[in-house]
Design a protein around this motif. Structure first.
Motif, PDB file in Angstrom:
ATOM      1  N   TYR A   7      75.897  59.529  79.296  1.00  0.00           N
ATOM      2  CA  TYR A   7      74.756  58.672  78.987  1.00  0.00           C
ATOM      3  C   TYR A   7      74.166  57.969  80.210  1.00  0.00           C
ATOM      4  O   TYR A   7      73.343  57.075  80.052  1.00  0.00           O
ATOM      5  CB  TYR A   7      75.165  57.630  77.946  1.00  0.00           C
ATOM      6  N   GLN A   8      74.580  58.347  81.412  1.00  0.00           N
ATOM      7  CA  GLN A   8      73.995  57.770  82.617  1.00  0.00           C
ATOM      8  C   GLN A   8      73.201  58.847  83.355  1.00  0.00           C
ATOM      9  O   GLN A   8      73.782  59.686  84.047  1.00  0.00           O
ATOM     10  CB  GLN A   8      75.086  57.211  83.532  1.00  0.00           C
ATOM     11  N   PRO A   9      71.881  58.873  83.199  1.00  0.00           N
ATOM     12  CA  PRO A   9      71.048  59.906  83.840  1.00  0.00           C
ATOM     13  C   PRO A   9      71.239  59.925  85.354  1.00  0.00           C
ATOM     14  O   PRO A   9      71.294  58.885  86.003  1.00  0.00           O
ATOM     15  CB  PRO A   9      69.616  59.470  83.482  1.00  0.00           C
ATOM     16  N   GLY A  10      71.363  61.123  85.884  1.00  0.00           N
ATOM     17  CA  GLY A  10      71.491  61.268  87.332  1.00  0.00           C
ATOM     18  C   GLY A  10      72.878  61.050  87.871  1.00  0.00           C
ATOM     19  O   GLY A  10      73.106  61.180  89.076  1.00  0.00           O
ATOM     20  N   GLN A  11      73.819  60.711  86.987  1.00  0.00           N
ATOM     21  CA  GLN A  11      75.190  60.485  87.437  1.00  0.00           C
ATOM     22  C   GLN A  11      76.043  61.704  87.099  1.00  0.00           C
ATOM     23  O   GLN A  11      75.971  62.236  85.999  1.00  0.00           O
ATOM     24  CB  GLN A  11      75.795  59.247  86.772  1.00  0.00           C
ATOM     25  N   ALA A  12      76.842  62.123  88.051  1.00  0.00           N
ATOM     26  CA  ALA A  12      77.750  63.249  87.828  1.00  0.00           C
ATOM     27  C   ALA A  12      79.144  62.857  88.264  1.00  0.00           C
ATOM     28  O   ALA A  12      79.319  62.183  89.283  1.00  0.00           O
ATOM     29  CB  ALA A  12      77.280  64.480  88.609  1.00  0.00           C
ATOM     30  N   ALA A  13      80.106  63.256  87.492  1.00  0.00           N
ATOM     31  CA  ALA A  13      81.491  62.906  87.806  1.00  0.00           C
ATOM     32  C   ALA A  13      82.057  63.877  88.831  1.00  0.00           C
ATOM     33  O   ALA A  13      81.813  65.076  88.775  1.00  0.00           O
ATOM     34  CB  ALA A  13      82.335  62.948  86.534  1.00  0.00           C
ATOM     35  N   VAL A  61      74.258  52.345  68.136  1.00  0.00           N
ATOM     36  CA  VAL A  61      74.052  51.895  69.518  1.00  0.00           C
ATOM     37  C   VAL A  61      72.921  52.689  70.174  1.00  0.00           C
ATOM     38  O   VAL A  61      72.877  53.918  70.041  1.00  0.00           O
ATOM     39  CB  VAL A  61      75.355  52.073  70.344  1.00  0.00           C
ATOM     40  N   PRO A  62      72.014  52.016  70.894  1.00  0.00           N
ATOM     41  CA  PRO A  62      70.973  52.735  71.641  1.00  0.00           C
ATOM     42  C   PRO A  62      71.603  53.684  72.658  1.00  0.00           C
ATOM     43  O   PRO A  62      72.652  53.375  73.238  1.00  0.00           O
ATOM     44  CB  PRO A  62      70.214  51.604  72.352  1.00  0.00           C
ATOM     45  N   PRO A  63      70.991  54.844  72.882  1.00  0.00           N
ATOM     46  CA  PRO A  63      71.579  55.836  73.785  1.00  0.00           C
ATOM     47  C   PRO A  63      71.956  55.290  75.163  1.00  0.00           C
ATOM     48  O   PRO A  63      72.992  55.660  75.719  1.00  0.00           O
ATOM     49  CB  PRO A  63      70.479  56.903  73.883  1.00  0.00           C
ATOM     50  N   ALA A  64      71.133  54.410  75.713  1.00  0.00           N
ATOM     51  CA  ALA A  64      71.390  53.910  77.066  1.00  0.00           C
ATOM     52  C   ALA A  64      72.704  53.137  77.176  1.00  0.00           C
ATOM     53  O   ALA A  64      73.307  53.063  78.251  1.00  0.00           O
ATOM     54  CB  ALA A  64      70.235  53.031  77.527  1.00  0.00           C
ATOM     55  N   ASP A  65      73.144  52.552  76.051  1.00  0.00           N
ATOM     56  CA  ASP A  65      74.349  51.709  76.078  1.00  0.00           C
ATOM     57  C   ASP A  65      75.564  52.367  75.421  1.00  0.00           C
ATOM     58  O   ASP A  65      76.627  51.744  75.335  1.00  0.00           O
ATOM     59  CB  ASP A  65      74.072  50.377  75.362  1.00  0.00           C
ATOM     60  N   ARG A  66      75.410  53.599  74.960  1.00  0.00           N
ATOM     61  CA  ARG A  66      76.503  54.220  74.216  1.00  0.00           C
ATOM     62  C   ARG A  66      77.763  54.413  75.057  1.00  0.00           C
ATOM     63  O   ARG A  66      78.867  54.174  74.590  1.00  0.00           O
ATOM     64  CB  ARG A  66      76.048  55.568  73.642  1.00  0.00           C
ATOM     65  N   ALA A  72      80.133  50.972  88.861  1.00  0.00           N
ATOM     66  CA  ALA A  72      80.052  52.057  89.839  1.00  0.00           C
ATOM     67  C   ALA A  72      79.072  53.141  89.420  1.00  0.00           C
ATOM     68  O   ALA A  72      78.431  53.773  90.261  1.00  0.00           O
ATOM     69  CB  ALA A  72      81.435  52.665  90.057  1.00  0.00           C
ATOM     70  N   LEU A  73      78.923  53.352  88.103  1.00  0.00           N
ATOM     71  CA  LEU A  73      78.046  54.407  87.604  1.00  0.00           C
ATOM     72  C   LEU A  73      76.656  53.891  87.231  1.00  0.00           C
ATOM     73  O   LEU A  73      75.837  54.636  86.696  1.00  0.00           O
ATOM     74  CB  LEU A  73      78.691  55.103  86.408  1.00  0.00           C
ATOM     75  N   GLY A  74      76.391  52.623  87.479  1.00  0.00           N
ATOM     76  CA  GLY A  74      75.055  52.092  87.254  1.00  0.00           C
ATOM     77  C   GLY A  74      74.719  51.828  85.803  1.00  0.00           C
ATOM     78  O   GLY A  74      73.545  51.828  85.423  1.00  0.00           O
ATOM     79  N   GLY A  75      75.719  51.571  84.963  1.00  0.00           N
ATOM     80  CA  GLY A  75      75.489  51.287  83.553  1.00  0.00           C
ATOM     81  C   GLY A  75      75.237  49.812  83.294  1.00  0.00           C
ATOM     82  O   GLY A  75      75.060  49.014  84.226  1.00  0.00           O
ATOM     83  N   ASN A  76      75.242  49.444  82.029  1.00  0.00           N
ATOM     84  CA  ASN A  76      74.993  48.060  81.614  1.00  0.00           C
ATOM     85  C   ASN A  76      76.260  47.242  81.847  1.00  0.00           C
ATOM     86  O   ASN A  76      77.067  47.041  80.941  1.00  0.00           O
ATOM     87  CB  ASN A  76      74.580  48.041  80.139  1.00  0.00           C
TER      88      ASN A  76
END
Length: 315
Positions: free
Chosen positions: A153-159, A94-99, A279-283
């Motif tokens: 895997y979501q840049p700029g996102q922090a839990a 899987v590409p990193p952006a979608d992992r 909510a986290l801006g993913g795919n």
């Protein structure tokens, strides 16, 4: 002939559950229910009717039978192992952006609705009470692990772990279990009229929730990201249920305990996974595709799984 009887009995268990999902899909396409109805009904189920169902099922249960620390512990370990397996698999496929989206879709099941409905259909009151207790493990582990992999895997996102802990502690299903277990141990009873009223209210849960799942399915949305969605769906609906159920059997579980764990392992991907990705801006498109595909696959894979377990005489 005995094999045919077993298969027909298996269909009697699984078909009513998935028929309600497809009824919801049909009602949405006919325009008889809409997004507003689905949102309102889903909130009612989550906040009120499902907690009532879980509370009543635990209060009525024999906790010496249904409260099984070994089962709860094994399910927690199997969940973490499944999560790590999916993550390792994603590193090569899987590409990193979608992992993050892929891993969550591949391990996070809809145990609170589909798993519990199947458990009730197969094991009646035991399925509801033991499944309700198991949901405590499910809610905590799924939410924690999902946030870990998505934020990785979501840049700029922090839990916000404080918020996550607060959401878990305020979760109506967790609260229902926390209140019901000591109440059941105490031996106190509720008035018959109150139990009957609660039963009427709780009976709305499964048909309403299953129709809402069907109403949220979008067949047209499955045209994109098909390769990753299919891969995650095969992991969720075939690979992990087979491996985890086999591990449970080798660990000594059988009968209702093994069957209950299989139904939870084999539940389709939870719709909550889409909400968290959004909510986290993913795919979110990939997340929606995985939810739709696994829900459609479940009507076949769960039926086959229950049939195999019953034919083997282990569930």
């Amino acid at each position: 002939m005995a094999l045919l009887d077993t298969f027909l009995h298996t269909l009697e268990i699984t078909l009513p559950v998935f028929a309600m999902v497809f009824i919801g899909l049909g009602l949405r396409r006919l325009g008889w229910i809409d997004a507003t109805f689905i949102n309102t009904a889903s909130a009612l189920v989550f906040r009120a009717t499902l907690p009532t169902l879980i509370f009543l099922s635990i209060v009525r249960a024999d906790l010496d039978t249904t409260l099984n620390p070994a089962l709860l512990g094994f399910f927690a370990i199997a969940t973490v192992a499944s999560f790590l397996f999916c993550w390792l698999w994603s590193l090569r496929a899987v590409p990193p952006a979608d992992r993050g989206v892929y891993v969550q879709g591949a391990f996070r099941g809809n145990c609170g609705i589909v798993g519990l409905a199947l458990a009730a259909s197969l094991y009646g009151d035991y399925g509801l009470s033991a499944g309700g207790l198991l949901l405590g493990v499910v809610i905590i582990s799924y939410n924690t692990l999902s946030v870990i992999v998505l934020t990785t895997y979501q840049p700029g996102q922090a839990a916000s772990w404080g918020r996550i802990l607060g959401d878990i502690l305020r979760n109506p299903l967790i609260l229902a279990v926390v209140v019901a277990v000591p109440f059941a141990w105490s031996g106190l009873g509720l008035p018959d009229w109150l139990m009957t009223t609660g039963d009427y209210f709780a009976s709305l849960t499964l048909p309403l929730a299953l129709m809402c799942i069907g109403g949220t399915l979008s067949l047209s949305a499955m045209r994109s990201d098909r390769k990753l969605a299919i891969s995650a769906s095969v992991l969720k609906m075939i690979t992990l249920p087979v491996l985890c159920t086999l591990a449970a059997w080798l660990a000594g579980f059988e009968g209702r305990e093994l069957g209950l764990m299989f139904l939870f392992f084999a539940s389709p991907t939870a719709a909550a996974s889409f909400v968290m990705v959004k909510a986290l801006g993913g795919n979110d498109r990939l997340a929606a595709n995985i939810v739709a595909l696994t829900t459609l696959m479940a009507s076949v894979t769960v039926t086959i799984g229950v049939f195999v377990l019953r034919t083997a005489g282990v569930a």
